[in-house]
Design a protein around this motif. Structure first.
Motif, PDB file in Angstrom:
ATOM      1  N   VAL A  83       0.846  -1.199   0.000  1.00 43.83           N
ATOM      2  CA  VAL A  83       0.000   0.000   0.000  1.00 43.83           C
ATOM      3  C   VAL A  83       0.878   1.244   0.000  1.00 43.83           C
ATOM      4  N   ALA A  84       1.927   1.248   0.832  1.00 47.15           N
ATOM      5  CA  ALA A  84       2.856   2.380   0.882  1.00 47.15           C
ATOM      6  C   ALA A  84       3.558   2.572  -0.456  1.00 47.15           C
ATOM      7  N   GLU A  85       3.931   1.453  -1.091  1.00 51.10           N
ATOM      8  CA  GLU A  85       4.614   1.537  -2.384  1.00 51.10           C
ATOM      9  C   GLU A  85       3.689   2.105  -3.461  1.00 51.10           C
ATOM     10  N   LYS A  86       2.441   1.668  -3.484  1.00 48.78           N
ATOM     11  CA  LYS A  86       1.499   2.162  -4.487  1.00 48.78           C
ATOM     12  C   LYS A  86       1.294   3.665  -4.359  1.00 48.78           C
ATOM     13  N   GLN A  87       1.322   4.170  -3.131  1.00 52.69           N
ATOM     14  CA  GLN A  87       1.191   5.606  -2.913  1.00 52.69           C
ATOM     15  C   GLN A  87       2.386   6.353  -3.502  1.00 52.69           C
ATOM     16  N   ALA A  88       3.577   5.823  -3.281  1.00 52.37           N
ATOM     17  CA  ALA A  88       4.794   6.449  -3.817  1.00 52.37           C
ATOM     18  C   ALA A  88       4.820   6.383  -5.334  1.00 52.37           C
ATOM     19  N   ARG A  89       4.389   5.248  -5.883  1.00 53.08           N
ATOM     20  CA  ARG A  89       4.344   5.109  -7.339  1.00 53.08           C
ATOM     21  C   ARG A  89       3.355   6.082  -7.955  1.00 53.08           C
ATOM     22  N   ALA A  90       2.192   6.217  -7.332  1.00 57.02           N
ATOM     23  CA  ALA A  90       1.165   7.125  -7.852  1.00 57.02           C
ATOM     24  C   ALA A  90       1.649   8.571  -7.834  1.00 57.02           C
ATOM     25  N   ALA A  91       2.423   8.905  -6.800  1.00 59.45           N
ATOM     26  CA  ALA A  91       2.945  10.270  -6.672  1.00 59.45           C
ATOM     27  C   ALA A  91       4.213  10.480  -7.498  1.00 59.45           C
ATOM     28  N   GLN A  92       4.775   9.386  -8.036  1.00 59.22           N
ATOM     29  CA  GLN A  92       6.005   9.419  -8.832  1.00 59.22           C
ATOM     30  C   GLN A  92       7.126  10.141  -8.093  1.00 59.22           C
ATOM     31  N   ILE A  93       7.343   9.701  -6.864  1.00 59.61           N
ATOM     32  CA  ILE A  93       8.412  10.302  -6.070  1.00 59.61           C
ATOM     33  C   ILE A  93       9.567   9.325  -5.906  1.00 59.61           C
ATOM     34  N   GLY A  94      10.744   9.855  -5.604  1.00 62.20           N
ATOM     35  CA  GLY A  94      11.910   9.020  -5.364  1.00 62.20           C
ATOM     36  C   GLY A  94      12.265   8.172  -6.571  1.00 62.20           C
ATOM     37  N   ILE A  95      12.485   6.885  -6.343  1.00 59.90           N
ATOM     38  CA  ILE A  95      12.910   5.994  -7.418  1.00 59.90           C
ATOM     39  C   ILE A  95      11.874   5.895  -8.526  1.00 59.90           C
ATOM     40  N   TRP A  96      10.600   6.136  -8.199  1.00 62.68           N
ATOM     41  CA  TRP A  96       9.527   5.997  -9.198  1.00 62.68           C
ATOM     42  C   TRP A  96       9.495   7.161 -10.180  1.00 62.68           C
ATOM     43  N   SER A  97      10.328   8.162  -9.952  1.00 56.41           N
ATOM     44  CA  SER A  97      10.434   9.285 -10.892  1.00 56.41           C
ATOM     45  C   SER A  97      11.578   9.072 -11.877  1.00 56.41           C
ATOM     46  N   THR A  98      12.306   7.957 -11.732  1.00 55.58           N
ATOM     47  CA  THR A  98      13.472   7.701 -12.576  1.00 55.58           C
ATOM     48  C   THR A  98      13.185   6.609 -13.601  1.00 55.58           C
ATOM     49  N   ASP A  99      13.894   6.650 -14.705  1.00 52.82           N
ATOM     50  CA  ASP A  99      13.735   5.634 -15.750  1.00 52.82           C
ATOM     51  C   ASP A  99      14.149   4.249 -15.267  1.00 52.82           C
ATOM     52  N   HIS A 100      15.081   4.195 -14.324  1.00 53.37           N
ATOM     53  CA  HIS A 100      15.612   2.910 -13.872  1.00 53.37           C
ATOM     54  C   HIS A 100      14.578   2.101 -13.084  1.00 53.37           C
ATOM     55  N   PHE A 101      13.659   2.782 -12.421  1.00 56.98           N
ATOM     56  CA  PHE A 101      12.692   2.070 -11.587  1.00 56.98           C
ATOM     57  C   PHE A 101      11.242   2.255 -12.032  1.00 56.98           C
ATOM     58  N   ARG A 102      10.972   3.214 -12.884  1.00 58.97           N
ATOM     59  CA  ARG A 102       9.592   3.459 -13.307  1.00 58.97           C
ATOM     60  C   ARG A 102       8.969   2.186 -13.877  1.00 58.97           C
ATOM     61  N   VAL A 103       7.673   1.987 -13.597  1.00 54.86           N
ATOM     62  CA  VAL A 103       6.980   0.786 -14.075  1.00 54.86           C
ATOM     63  C   VAL A 103       7.122   0.696 -15.593  1.00 54.86           C
ATOM     64  N   LEU A 104       7.527  -0.474 -16.061  1.00 54.37           N
ATOM     65  CA  LEU A 104       7.879  -0.675 -17.466  1.00 54.37           C
ATOM     66  C   LEU A 104       6.777  -1.424 -18.207  1.00 54.37           C
ATOM     67  N   ALA A 105       6.407  -0.923 -19.375  1.00 54.98           N
ATOM     68  CA  ALA A 105       5.430  -1.626 -20.212  1.00 54.98           C
ATOM     69  C   ALA A 105       6.059  -2.904 -20.748  1.00 54.98           C
ATOM     70  N   ALA A 106       5.308  -3.994 -20.710  1.00 47.51           N
ATOM     71  CA  ALA A 106       5.845  -5.305 -21.101  1.00 47.51           C
ATOM     72  C   ALA A 106       6.406  -5.309 -22.513  1.00 47.51           C
ATOM     73  N   GLY A 107       5.796  -4.553 -23.425  1.00 44.32           N
ATOM     74  CA  GLY A 107       6.253  -4.531 -24.805  1.00 44.32           C
ATOM     75  C   GLY A 107       7.541  -3.766 -25.009  1.00 44.32           C
ATOM     76  N   LYS A 108       8.022  -3.079 -23.967  1.00 47.29           N
ATOM     77  CA  LYS A 108       9.231  -2.266 -24.094  1.00 47.29           C
ATOM     78  C   LYS A 108      10.455  -2.883 -23.427  1.00 47.29           C
ATOM     79  N   VAL A 109      10.342  -4.125 -23.008  1.00 43.92           N
ATOM     80  CA  VAL A 109      11.489  -4.812 -22.408  1.00 43.92           C
ATOM     81  C   VAL A 109      12.551  -5.053 -23.479  1.00 43.92           C
ATOM     82  N   THR A 110      13.784  -4.667 -23.188  1.00 44.78           N
ATOM     83  CA  THR A 110      14.888  -4.856 -24.133  1.00 44.78           C
ATOM     84  C   THR A 110      16.083  -5.475 -23.405  1.00 44.78           C
ATOM     85  N   ALA A 111      17.142  -5.715 -24.150  1.00 43.78           N
ATOM     86  CA  ALA A 111      18.340  -6.342 -23.589  1.00 43.78           C
ATOM     87  C   ALA A 111      18.956  -5.499 -22.473  1.00 43.78           C
ATOM     88  N   ARG A 112      18.785  -4.202 -22.526  1.00 43.49           N
ATOM     89  CA  ARG A 112      19.394  -3.351 -21.491  1.00 43.49           C
ATOM     90  C   ARG A 112      18.736  -3.523 -20.127  1.00 43.49           C
TER      91      ARG A 112
END
Length: 257
Positions: free
Chosen positions: A146-175
């Motif tokens: 529940v705490a994580e979903k709140q942070a994700r919704a607010a896009q704060i901390g790691i959830w504001s970065t490309d490295h941790f932002r929720v990734l669309a399944a069709g965009k998974v690549t070798a990197r």
């Protein structure tokens, strides 16, 4: 003293001690928490006590700081500094789940301050750690999610970065190979313990199936979010293993156990 007087004295003593014995017994059964003093914080989820005990915050994972040959992950320094602010030099309470030690000999615990603030959840709520759990240590996973979903919704901390932002399944690549990610998308194929999500083959390895009530009951077209480390198979396909039911989040239902 006569035998009668001796017996009366023993009974009186027993009656006087009974409440204390009951309380002591209750505490020993229901309370296994203990207090430690923090002497050093290693990173955003690990610290050492004055007695040399290494403690790993249970149920979460913070970005890595640079060590040995490993480079610092995005916001690893910020997570480490925040944990230092919260607990460094303080006496904190360790609260345990079923398994109290990991394979590295570290104590696994939920950390509480004297004001009863829950440090693990605080870091997740501030977007400085994500939920990262393994069975059977799941007594507080729902609250952490529940705490994580709140942070994700607010896009704060790691959830504001490309490295941790929720990734669309069709965009998974070798990197993305080797990264822990949250991946979302519609199910394309499903059969028991495995399914296809975009370019990812998702499965529940045999050793983890004991934690699931039944095989996955998923419908093609249903949108879900999964969490785990992206791997690549010998055939070159991308894959991800689920370790517990909490690694699957259903978009059309509340968080499932």
């Amino acid at each position: 003293m006569s035998p009668l007087q001796s017996k009366s004295s023993a009974i009186l003593l027993l009656l006087l001690l009974l409440p204390w014995a009951a309380n002591a017994g209750t505490l020993s059964v229901i309370s296994t928490d203990r207090w430690v003093h923090v002497v050093r914080v290693y990173d955003g989820d690990t610290f050492r006590t004055t007695r040399g005990e290494r403690v790993r915050l249970l149920g979460i994972n913070a970005p890595e700081v640079a060590h040995n040959r490993q480079r610092e992950q995005v916001m690893g320094h910020e997570a480490s500094i925040r944990l230092q602010q919260l607990i460094s030099g303080k006496t904190v309470r360790l609260s345990f789940d079923k398994v109290r030690q990991d394979d590295y000999g570290r104590t696994l615990a939920h950390i509480y301050l004297r004001d009863n603030s829950w440090v693990n959840a605080q870091l997740v709520r501030e977007g400085l750690a994500h939920v990262y759990t393994f069975e059977p240590n799941h007594s507080r996973t729902k609250a952490l999610l529940v705490a994580e979903k709140q942070a994700r919704a607010a896009q704060i901390g790691i959830w504001s970065t490309d490295h941790f932002r929720v990734l669309a399944a069709g965009k998974v690549t070798a990197r993305h190979i080797g990264q822990f990610r949250l991946i979302t998308g519609p199910i394309e194929q499903s059969s028991g313990w495995s399914f296809q999500l975009g370019r990812l083959h998702i499965s529940v390895p045999k050793k983890y199936r004991q934690w699931f009530k039944h095989p996955l009951q998923l419908t093609p077209g249903q949108t879900i979010t999964v969490r785990g480390v992206i791997r690549v198979s010998r055939t070159g396909n991308y894959s991800l293993a689920l370790h517990s039911p909490f690694d699957v989040e259903y978009s059309d239902r509340s968080i499932q156990p």
